[in-house]
Scaffold this motif. Sequence first.
Motif, PDB file in Angstrom:
ATOM      1  N   ALA A 203       0.827  -1.206   0.000  1.00  0.00           N
ATOM      2  CA  ALA A 203       0.000   0.000   0.000  1.00  0.00           C
ATOM      3  C   ALA A 203       0.864   1.259   0.000  1.00  0.00           C
ATOM      4  CB  ALA A 203      -0.925  -0.004   1.214  1.00  0.00           C
ATOM      5  N   LEU A 204       1.938   1.243   0.776  1.00  0.00           N
ATOM      6  CA  LEU A 204       2.832   2.405   0.835  1.00  0.00           C
ATOM      7  C   LEU A 204       3.529   2.620  -0.513  1.00  0.00           C
ATOM      8  CD1 LEU A 204       4.133   4.666   2.472  1.00  0.00           C
ATOM      9  CD2 LEU A 204       5.904   3.037   3.179  1.00  0.00           C
ATOM     10  N   ALA A 205       3.971   1.542  -1.125  1.00  0.00           N
ATOM     11  CA  ALA A 205       4.625   1.667  -2.429  1.00  0.00           C
ATOM     12  C   ALA A 205       3.672   2.288  -3.451  1.00  0.00           C
ATOM     13  CB  ALA A 205       5.092   0.292  -2.911  1.00  0.00           C
ATOM     14  N   TYR A 206       2.428   1.865  -3.420  1.00  0.00           N
ATOM     15  CA  TYR A 206       1.438   2.390  -4.363  1.00  0.00           C
ATOM     16  C   TYR A 206       1.156   3.868  -4.101  1.00  0.00           C
ATOM     17  CZ  TYR A 206      -2.937   2.977  -6.922  1.00  0.00           C
ATOM     18  OH  TYR A 206      -3.913   3.433  -7.778  1.00  0.00           O
ATOM     19  N   LEU A 207       0.938   4.218  -2.848  1.00  0.00           N
ATOM     20  CA  LEU A 207       0.616   5.606  -2.515  1.00  0.00           C
ATOM     21  C   LEU A 207       1.792   6.543  -2.783  1.00  0.00           C
ATOM     22  CD1 LEU A 207      -1.497   5.286   0.762  1.00  0.00           C
ATOM     23  CD2 LEU A 207      -2.285   5.896  -1.534  1.00  0.00           C
ATOM     24  N   LYS A 208       2.988   6.091  -2.495  1.00  0.00           N
ATOM     25  CA  LYS A 208       4.164   6.929  -2.760  1.00  0.00           C
ATOM     26  C   LYS A 208       4.294   7.206  -4.256  1.00  0.00           C
ATOM     27  CE  LYS A 208       8.036   6.273  -0.570  1.00  0.00           C
ATOM     28  NZ  LYS A 208       9.233   5.638   0.034  1.00  0.00           N
ATOM     29  N   ALA A 209       4.049   6.173  -5.061  1.00  0.00           N
ATOM     30  CA  ALA A 209       4.135   6.359  -6.510  1.00  0.00           C
ATOM     31  C   ALA A 209       2.992   7.237  -7.026  1.00  0.00           C
ATOM     32  CB  ALA A 209       4.112   4.999  -7.210  1.00  0.00           C
ATOM     33  N   ALA A 210       1.788   7.035  -6.481  1.00  0.00           N
ATOM     34  CA  ALA A 210       0.620   7.786  -6.957  1.00  0.00           C
ATOM     35  C   ALA A 210       0.690   9.256  -6.566  1.00  0.00           C
ATOM     36  CB  ALA A 210      -0.654   7.166  -6.402  1.00  0.00           C
ATOM     37  N   THR A 211       1.253   9.551  -5.402  1.00  0.00           N
ATOM     38  CA  THR A 211       1.330  10.944  -4.943  1.00  0.00           C
ATOM     39  C   THR A 211       2.614  11.640  -5.379  1.00  0.00           C
ATOM     40  OG1 THR A 211       2.256  10.207  -2.815  1.00  0.00           O
ATOM     41  CG2 THR A 211      -0.139  10.475  -2.946  1.00  0.00           C
ATOM     42  N   ALA A 212       3.553  10.886  -5.919  1.00  0.00           N
ATOM     43  CA  ALA A 212       4.787  11.444  -6.505  1.00  0.00           C
ATOM     44  C   ALA A 212       5.493  12.421  -5.575  1.00  0.00           C
ATOM     45  CB  ALA A 212       4.458  12.127  -7.835  1.00  0.00           C
ATOM     46  N   GLY A 213       5.570  12.075  -4.295  1.00  0.00           N
ATOM     47  CA  GLY A 213       6.303  12.898  -3.344  1.00  0.00           C
ATOM     48  C   GLY A 213       5.577  14.128  -2.837  1.00  0.00           C
ATOM     49  N   GLU A 214       4.329  14.331  -3.256  1.00  0.00           N
ATOM     50  CA  GLU A 214       3.584  15.522  -2.837  1.00  0.00           C
ATOM     51  C   GLU A 214       2.980  15.389  -1.439  1.00  0.00           C
ATOM     52  OE1 GLU A 214       0.737  16.737  -5.707  1.00  0.00           O
ATOM     53  OE2 GLU A 214       2.151  16.789  -7.375  1.00  0.00           O
ATOM     54  N   VAL A 215       2.930  14.156  -0.929  1.00  0.00           N
ATOM     55  CA  VAL A 215       2.387  13.913   0.413  1.00  0.00           C
ATOM     56  C   VAL A 215       3.488  13.294   1.263  1.00  0.00           C
ATOM     57  CG1 VAL A 215       0.618  12.716   1.762  1.00  0.00           C
ATOM     58  CG2 VAL A 215       0.084  13.532  -0.553  1.00  0.00           C
ATOM     59  N   PRO A 216       3.739  13.822   2.455  1.00  0.00           N
ATOM     60  CA  PRO A 216       4.798  13.265   3.305  1.00  0.00           C
ATOM     61  C   PRO A 216       4.558  11.784   3.593  1.00  0.00           C
ATOM     62  CG  PRO A 216       4.051  15.372   4.165  1.00  0.00           C
ATOM     63  CD  PRO A 216       3.102  15.003   3.067  1.00  0.00           C
ATOM     64  N   GLU A 217       5.640  11.011   3.625  1.00  0.00           N
ATOM     65  CA  GLU A 217       5.510   9.575   3.858  1.00  0.00           C
ATOM     66  C   GLU A 217       4.848   9.279   5.198  1.00  0.00           C
ATOM     67  OE1 GLU A 217       8.421   5.709   4.469  1.00  0.00           O
ATOM     68  OE2 GLU A 217       8.935   7.176   2.906  1.00  0.00           O
ATOM     69  N   ALA A 218       5.122  10.097   6.201  1.00  0.00           N
ATOM     70  CA  ALA A 218       4.519   9.875   7.518  1.00  0.00           C
ATOM     71  C   ALA A 218       2.991   9.935   7.451  1.00  0.00           C
ATOM     72  CB  ALA A 218       5.033  10.910   8.511  1.00  0.00           C
ATOM     73  N   ARG A 219       2.482  10.829   6.621  1.00  0.00           N
ATOM     74  CA  ARG A 219       1.028  10.935   6.470  1.00  0.00           C
ATOM     75  C   ARG A 219       0.468   9.723   5.739  1.00  0.00           C
ATOM     76  NH1 ARG A 219      -1.648  16.582   4.909  1.00  0.00           N
ATOM     77  NH2 ARG A 219      -0.808  16.935   7.003  1.00  0.00           N
ATOM     78  N   LEU A 220       1.183   9.253   4.744  1.00  0.00           N
ATOM     79  CA  LEU A 220       0.737   8.055   4.027  1.00  0.00           C
ATOM     80  C   LEU A 220       0.712   6.843   4.960  1.00  0.00           C
ATOM     81  CD1 LEU A 220       2.728   8.445   0.676  1.00  0.00           C
ATOM     82  CD2 LEU A 220       0.377   9.135   1.155  1.00  0.00           C
ATOM     83  N   ARG A 221       1.757   6.697   5.759  1.00  0.00           N
ATOM     84  CA  ARG A 221       1.800   5.584   6.709  1.00  0.00           C
ATOM     85  C   ARG A 221       0.662   5.680   7.726  1.00  0.00           C
ATOM     86  NH1 ARG A 221       6.348   2.429   6.819  1.00  0.00           N
ATOM     87  NH2 ARG A 221       8.124   3.125   5.533  1.00  0.00           N
ATOM     88  N   SER A 222       0.359   6.888   8.150  1.00  0.00           N
ATOM     89  CA  SER A 222      -0.724   7.086   9.111  1.00  0.00           C
ATOM     90  C   SER A 222      -2.063   6.647   8.520  1.00  0.00           C
ATOM     91  CB  SER A 222      -0.786   8.560   9.523  1.00  0.00           C
ATOM     92  OG  SER A 222      -1.842   8.782  10.434  1.00  0.00           O
ATOM     93  N   TYR A 223      -2.282   6.984   7.254  1.00  0.00           N
ATOM     94  CA  TYR A 223      -3.524   6.569   6.604  1.00  0.00           C
ATOM     95  C   TYR A 223      -3.598   5.049   6.474  1.00  0.00           C
ATOM     96  CZ  TYR A 223      -7.264   6.014   3.253  1.00  0.00           C
ATOM     97  OH  TYR A 223      -8.432   5.622   2.643  1.00  0.00           O
ATOM     98  N   ILE A 224      -2.525   4.445   6.034  1.00  0.00           N
ATOM     99  CA  ILE A 224      -2.496   2.986   5.856  1.00  0.00           C
ATOM    100  C   ILE A 224      -2.784   2.272   7.173  1.00  0.00           C
ATOM    101  CG2 ILE A 224      -0.978   1.038   5.305  1.00  0.00           C
ATOM    102  CD1 ILE A 224       0.421   2.956   3.303  1.00  0.00           C
ATOM    103  N   ASP A 225      -2.272   2.810   8.261  1.00  0.00           N
ATOM    104  CA  ASP A 225      -2.490   2.199   9.573  1.00  0.00           C
ATOM    105  C   ASP A 225      -3.902   2.441  10.091  1.00  0.00           C
ATOM    106  OD1 ASP A 225      -1.616   1.047  12.225  1.00  0.00           O
ATOM    107  OD2 ASP A 225      -2.063   3.109  12.855  1.00  0.00           O
ATOM    108  N   ALA A 226      -4.413   3.664   9.888  1.00  0.00           N
ATOM    109  CA  ALA A 226      -5.688   4.038  10.516  1.00  0.00           C
ATOM    110  C   ALA A 226      -6.915   3.619   9.711  1.00  0.00           C
ATOM    111  CB  ALA A 226      -5.725   5.548  10.753  1.00  0.00           C
ATOM    112  N   ALA A 227      -6.804   3.562   8.382  1.00  0.00           N
ATOM    113  CA  ALA A 227      -7.979   3.306   7.545  1.00  0.00           C
ATOM    114  C   ALA A 227      -8.680   1.986   7.874  1.00  0.00           C
ATOM    115  CB  ALA A 227      -7.588   3.361   6.071  1.00  0.00           C
TER     116      ALA A 227
END
Length: 220
Positions: free
Chosen positions: A75-99
Amino acid sequence: MKRQANKFSFDVVIVGSGAGAMTAALRAHDLGLSVVVVEQSGQYGGTSAVSGGGIWIPNNDQIAGLGGSDSPEDALAYLKAATAGEVPEARLRSYIDAAPRMVRYLGEHSRLRYRAIPGYADYYQDLPGAKTGLRSMDPEPFHAGALKDEFYRLREQSPGMLVFGRMTMTTFEAHTLMSRTHGWRKLALRMGMRYWPSTACRPCSSRTRTTRKTSPCTSR
């Protein structure tokens, strides 16, 4: 809630009445906090009310049981690629954990239930970590009569999510009908049989004459 000098005081003020706002209000209330939801219009419901209400929840609890696989790493690999660095990784990890925990919490503390959608692929299949289905989830229908008069204040669904301008469809139903996958004819028949028997108790209102939001008799 305390009232002083004609003013109200709340622990939490929620601005807007979309799915995220309502979920935040529910959680704050369950934690024993006083909450108010402020909505500028005369109707409640945001994008989730206008659309089919689907949500994207990677690594959700239903994936394994439906024969799929997922992981926080994918999930992190996908989101990092889809957001192209525009969203901090910490926020992406938080979403993956909380969703997934959010979906689980709503199932335990509200009438809202979600189901994972097989065959509804991630939008960017060429990106690392993409999956061919089960990350997108649909809210399961419940009888609108439970909302009583509040039903008429719910924001109307987009005409694009209505069949013949009347019958609602979930994201799964829309995907099945529009792509004409296996079983789409039977699905269309079931939707019609579900809708038409209750037309007698669906009086026209001044707000709408063509959508599902004409009476709490509907099953959506």
